[in-house]
Design a protein around this motif. Structure first.
Motif, PDB file in Angstrom:
ATOM      1  N   PRO A   9       0.817  -1.217   0.000  1.00  0.00           N
ATOM      2  CA  PRO A   9       0.000   0.000   0.000  1.00  0.00           C
ATOM      3  C   PRO A   9       0.857   1.276   0.000  1.00  0.00           C
ATOM      4  O   PRO A   9       1.989   1.265   0.484  1.00  0.00           O
ATOM      5  CB  PRO A   9      -0.796  -0.097   1.311  1.00  0.00           C
ATOM      6  N   ALA A  47       0.527   9.234  -3.878  1.00  0.00           N
ATOM      7  CA  ALA A  47      -0.135   9.460  -2.580  1.00  0.00           C
ATOM      8  C   ALA A  47       0.753   8.961  -1.445  1.00  0.00           C
ATOM      9  O   ALA A  47       0.830   9.578  -0.372  1.00  0.00           O
ATOM     10  CB  ALA A  47      -1.495   8.768  -2.550  1.00  0.00           C
ATOM     11  N   ASN A 100      -5.241  -0.904   3.794  1.00  0.00           N
ATOM     12  CA  ASN A 100      -6.342  -0.231   3.102  1.00  0.00           C
ATOM     13  C   ASN A 100      -7.661  -0.896   3.456  1.00  0.00           C
ATOM     14  O   ASN A 100      -7.670  -2.028   3.951  1.00  0.00           O
ATOM     15  CB  ASN A 100      -6.139  -0.361   1.587  1.00  0.00           C
ATOM     16  N   HIS A 118      -7.391  12.194   2.835  1.00  0.00           N
ATOM     17  CA  HIS A 118      -6.530  11.234   2.147  1.00  0.00           C
ATOM     18  C   HIS A 118      -5.453  12.002   1.361  1.00  0.00           C
ATOM     19  O   HIS A 118      -5.748  13.024   0.748  1.00  0.00           O
ATOM     20  CB  HIS A 118      -7.390  10.409   1.187  1.00  0.00           C
TER      21      HIS A 118
END
Ligand code: URA
Length: 234
Positions: free
Chosen positions: A97, A102, A124, A202
């Motif tokens: 992840p 990001a 996640n 996020h």
């Protein structure tokens, strides 16, 4: 009958026990009523079993379209656990992840409050990349949140950080707005245990809306304060 030594030092207690001619054998060790901390091996085994269950999932649109499962990354004994939404293209390629853009921003955000990425644990809500990076559907969030709750319970962190609306939805329900919920400590109960939880934006959203970074910074400072308050060294 052989009388054994007891672990109390109190002579009066011993005398009393002699008078009543006890039949009990006292252990030298104090009684430990607090649940023993699971060993590293214990945690590893539980995570392996959970990953297998996720790999065996059937009739799932996400799994059908993804190239591999993306389970987690980081320190399995960490006191901080971060929950994102789901793997993107890079995560799907690598199998970890938050390894794309990001993820790079997440690393910088953590560094800003003196946290090294490899000291925390990350997963996640959904463990397979949604087609075209779409947001997971409500039924998918519900389905995977069972695994997520099990995952949290195995890691048993002191602090849970929910990044984005999907993670918020999975653990707090679908009737919430992230702009209202972010930056406040909440208690999430999983298997009769309370987890101190905070919702924040996020990193992928912050890449699209950099003007929102100031709120994210406020949340990061709140997280840092809590770590210091709880004496969590990371
Ligand atoms: N976004 C997420 O929510 N998770 C990842 O792993 C990557 C991007």
């Amino acid at each position: 009958m052989i009388k054994k030594h007891i672990n109390q030092n109190d002579i009066l207690n011993k005398e009393l026990l002699n008078i009543i001619d006890y039949n009990y054998i006292f252990d030298e060790k104090p009684i430990n009523r607090i649940k023993a901390k699971p060993t590293l091996e214990n945690i590893q085994n539980k995570l392996k079993a959970l990953k297998t269950r996720i790999e065996e999932i059937v009739s799932c649109e996400l799994k059908k379209n993804a190239s591999k499962v993306v389970f987690s990354d980081g320190n399995i004994q960490s006191q901080i656990m971060i929950i994102g939404e789901g793997p993107g293209q890079k995560e799907d390629e690598i199998g970890k992840p938050f390894v794309g853009d990001a993820g790079n921003l997440l690393n910088k955000m953590l560094k800003a409050i003196n946290i090294e990425r490899d000291k925390i644990y990350i997963t996640n809500v959904v463990n397979y990349r949604p087609p075209n990076n779409r947001k997971p559907e409500p039924n998918e969030i519900i389905r995977y949140s069972q695994f997520l709750k099990e995952h949290i319970s195995i890691i048993d962190p002191k602090i849970l950080i929910l990044m984005g609306s999907t993670a918020m939805e999975a653990l707090l329900g679908s009737n919430k707005k992230i702009s209202k919920e972010r930056g406040q400590w909440k208690e999430v109960i999983i298997k009769q245990k309370n987890y101190r939880t905070i919702v924040t934006f996020h990193p992928a959203y912050l890449l699209r809306k950099p003007e929102q970074k100031k709120y994210s910074w406020d949340d990061l400072k709140i997280i840092r304060e809590e770590l210091d308050k709880q004496g969590i060294k990371i």
